[in-house]
Design a protein around this motif. Structure first.
Motif, PDB file in Angstrom:
ATOM      1  N   THR A 231       0.868  -1.179   0.000  1.00  0.00           N
ATOM      2  CA  THR A 231       0.000   0.000   0.000  1.00  0.00           C
ATOM      3  C   THR A 231       0.908   1.233   0.000  1.00  0.00           C
ATOM      4  O   THR A 231       2.139   1.108   0.147  1.00  0.00           O
ATOM      5  N   ALA A 232       0.285   2.401  -0.141  1.00  0.00           N
ATOM      6  CA  ALA A 232       1.073   3.645  -0.163  1.00  0.00           C
ATOM      7  C   ALA A 232       1.910   3.791   1.107  1.00  0.00           C
ATOM      8  O   ALA A 232       2.960   4.439   1.100  1.00  0.00           O
ATOM      9  N   GLU A 233       1.446   3.170   2.206  1.00  0.00           N
ATOM     10  CA  GLU A 233       2.200   3.275   3.462  1.00  0.00           C
ATOM     11  C   GLU A 233       3.540   2.554   3.411  1.00  0.00           C
ATOM     12  O   GLU A 233       4.453   2.849   4.184  1.00  0.00           O
ATOM     13  N   ASP A 234       3.667   1.585   2.497  1.00  0.00           N
ATOM     14  CA  ASP A 234       4.939   0.861   2.363  1.00  0.00           C
ATOM     15  C   ASP A 234       5.975   1.649   1.555  1.00  0.00           C
ATOM     16  O   ASP A 234       7.110   1.206   1.399  1.00  0.00           O
ATOM     17  N   ILE A 235       5.552   2.783   0.997  1.00  0.00           N
ATOM     18  CA  ILE A 235       6.440   3.578   0.127  1.00  0.00           C
ATOM     19  C   ILE A 235       6.936   4.795   0.907  1.00  0.00           C
ATOM     20  O   ILE A 235       6.155   5.508   1.527  1.00  0.00           O
ATOM     21  N   ASP A 236       8.255   5.021   0.861  1.00  0.00           N
ATOM     22  CA  ASP A 236       8.813   6.156   1.591  1.00  0.00           C
ATOM     23  C   ASP A 236       8.659   7.465   0.813  1.00  0.00           C
ATOM     24  O   ASP A 236       8.395   8.506   1.410  1.00  0.00           O
ATOM     25  N   LEU A 237       8.859   7.391  -0.507  1.00  0.00           N
ATOM     26  CA  LEU A 237       8.734   8.605  -1.318  1.00  0.00           C
ATOM     27  C   LEU A 237       8.141   8.280  -2.690  1.00  0.00           C
ATOM     28  O   LEU A 237       8.445   7.217  -3.256  1.00  0.00           O
ATOM     29  N   PHE A 238       7.318   9.160  -3.199  1.00  0.00           N
ATOM     30  CA  PHE A 238       6.773   9.033  -4.551  1.00  0.00           C
ATOM     31  C   PHE A 238       7.512  10.046  -5.435  1.00  0.00           C
ATOM     32  O   PHE A 238       7.478  11.252  -5.151  1.00  0.00           O
ATOM     33  N   VAL A 239       8.195   9.534  -6.436  1.00  0.00           N
ATOM     34  CA  VAL A 239       8.990  10.400  -7.316  1.00  0.00           C
ATOM     35  C   VAL A 239       8.243  10.477  -8.648  1.00  0.00           C
ATOM     36  O   VAL A 239       8.293   9.561  -9.467  1.00  0.00           O
ATOM     37  N   LEU A 240       7.503  11.563  -8.833  1.00  0.00           N
ATOM     38  CA  LEU A 240       6.590  11.679  -9.970  1.00  0.00           C
ATOM     39  C   LEU A 240       7.177  12.592 -11.050  1.00  0.00           C
ATOM     40  O   LEU A 240       7.893  13.556 -10.735  1.00  0.00           O
ATOM     41  N   HIS A 241       6.849  12.274 -12.290  1.00  0.00           N
ATOM     42  CA  HIS A 241       7.300  13.096 -13.412  1.00  0.00           C
ATOM     43  C   HIS A 241       6.876  14.549 -13.188  1.00  0.00           C
ATOM     44  O   HIS A 241       5.707  14.827 -12.886  1.00  0.00           O
ATOM     45  N   GLN A 242       7.836  15.453 -13.343  1.00  0.00           N
ATOM     46  CA  GLN A 242       7.603  16.864 -13.061  1.00  0.00           C
ATOM     47  C   GLN A 242       7.199  17.584 -14.357  1.00  0.00           C
ATOM     48  O   GLN A 242       8.040  18.172 -15.050  1.00  0.00           O
ATOM     49  N   ALA A 243       5.913  17.483 -14.707  1.00  0.00           N
ATOM     50  CA  ALA A 243       5.433  18.100 -15.949  1.00  0.00           C
ATOM     51  C   ALA A 243       4.616  19.347 -15.656  1.00  0.00           C
ATOM     52  O   ALA A 243       4.681  20.328 -16.385  1.00  0.00           O
ATOM     53  N   ASN A 244       3.829  19.272 -14.587  1.00  0.00           N
ATOM     54  CA  ASN A 244       2.975  20.389 -14.199  1.00  0.00           C
ATOM     55  C   ASN A 244       2.594  20.153 -12.731  1.00  0.00           C
ATOM     56  O   ASN A 244       2.129  19.069 -12.378  1.00  0.00           O
ATOM     57  N   GLU A 245       2.831  21.158 -11.902  1.00  0.00           N
ATOM     58  CA  GLU A 245       2.547  21.008 -10.462  1.00  0.00           C
ATOM     59  C   GLU A 245       1.081  20.638 -10.217  1.00  0.00           C
ATOM     60  O   GLU A 245       0.759  19.874  -9.301  1.00  0.00           O
TER      61      GLU A 245
END
Ligand code: UT7
Length: 319
Positions: A231-245
């Motif tokens: 689940t999202a709780e198992d993830i320390d950081l989400f590194v998302l494509h920086q296209a538009n805030e």
């Protein structure tokens, strides 16, 4: 199949900073419009740098941080859509510049902004069949060479840069859970190729791409988590494509992710296409936000249309 872990990262950006006010001197726009619609404040443009020099710089740092020598590398993949040459590939030139072994598999990938994710997935598969256990995955763009500086709807978005990662394959590495997708469509986003008689500038239906992104990225993140039984709780950081805030904020809201787990650097670089995810990943490793043993979920979308997501763990011995 053996999985992979992240061992070291690097990044490079051109020296020249171009602010929103600089853009407003070129086209009819304003700092206020760009900031509120995109979150971008400035971007970097190549002057003396080339796409290759940015990739070399990022790759060398990643190898130093991982503590690997050229002879350790079995795979060198470069994700890009703005290389200095169509041939030789950037990865072949990196083979020479970094002194990689001649039997290191060197290949470029075109998956636009999703390219780094395609690269990680491909590296895991190739390394599993390779006697050497380290791979180099680079995302590098001199994207501004593909931008029409009379088109205010696109030119304000993009910048140049590169990010690189060294990964290790081994039986002690968790399988990289990955989702990659493609849906052929040149209508909403395309860049004409050589011989078409049309300048190679990006053409984009911004609203359609925005809609595609806010539908696809949350779906992709959910699928990767399901595949990994996490689940999202198992993830320390989400590194998302920086296209538009605003796209990032919509993804965060739709999935109820804690915003502090979703860092952004779009204000400083704009959209650097295939470089965007590894550039941010490097900043997180270099600042210590992503520590050995932690897990990052990387996800992005782009031309193709393409999308991807992957869960990557930082190796215990990395720094
Ligand atoms: O890496 C993958 C590649 N692409 C993307 O991720 C792009 C996804 N799309 C977006 O980020 C957004 O759609 C944009 C930032 C490109 C555009 O934002 P928007 O909120 O969708 O604006 P819009 O296209 O609906 O345009 C709104 C208005 C229009 O004027 P009218 O028709 O309302 O009078 C545009 O002409 O804003 C105008 N406009 C601008 N005004 C000032 C468009 N670009 C600009 C500009 N400065 N640079």
């Amino acid at each position: 199949m053996n999985g992979i872990k992240l061992c070291g990262t690097g990044a490079a950006a051109p020296v020249k900073v171009v602010t929103n006010d600089d853009m407003a001197a070129m086209v009819e726009t304003s700092d206020e419009w760009i900031t509120t619609r995109t979150g971008i404040k400035e971007r970097r443009y190549c002057t003396d740098e080339t796409q290759l020099s940015l990739c070399m710089d990022a790759a060398r740092q990643a190898m130093d941080r991982a503590g690997v020598s050229p002879a350790d590398l079995g795979v060198c993949l470069v994700a890009t859509i703005s290389p200095d040459f169509i041939t030789p590939s950037v990865s072949c030139l990196l083979q020479r510049e970094l002194g990689l072994p001649e039997d290191c598999l060197c290949m470029d990938l075109n998956a636009a902004c999703s390219g780094f994710l395609y690269g990680l997935h491909t590296a895991q598969c190739l390394l599993d069949a390779c006697p050497r256990k380290y791979g180099l995955v680079v995302g590098g763009e001199a994207f501004t060479r593909l931008v029409d500086f009379t088109d205010r709807t696109t030119c304000i978005l993009f910048g140049d840069g590169a990010g690189a990662a060294v990964v290790r394959s081994g039986p002690d590495c968790p399988v990289l859970h990955t989702v990659v997708g493609a849906r052929g469509d040149e209508k909403v986003l395309h860049i004409p190729g050589a011989g078409t008689g049309v300048p190679p500038y990006i053409h984009m239906e911004g609203t359609a791409v925005f809609k595609f992104a806010v539908e696809t990225v949350p779906k992709c993140i959910t699928q990767v988590l399901e595949q990994a039984h996490m689940t999202a709780e198992d993830i320390d950081l989400f590194v998302l494509h920086q296209a538009n805030e605003r796209i990032i904020d919509r993804v965060v809201k739709n999935l109820h992710l804690p915003p502090e787990k979703c860092p952004k650097n779009i204000a400083r670089y704009g959209n650097t296409s295939a470089a965007s995810i590894p550039l941010l990943l490097h900043e997180l490793c270099a600042s210590g936000a992503l520590k050995p043993g932690m897990r990052a979920l990387l996800s992005g979308f782009g031309g193709g249309l393409t999308w991807g997501g992957a869960i990557l763990e930082l190796d215990g011995e990395a720094h």
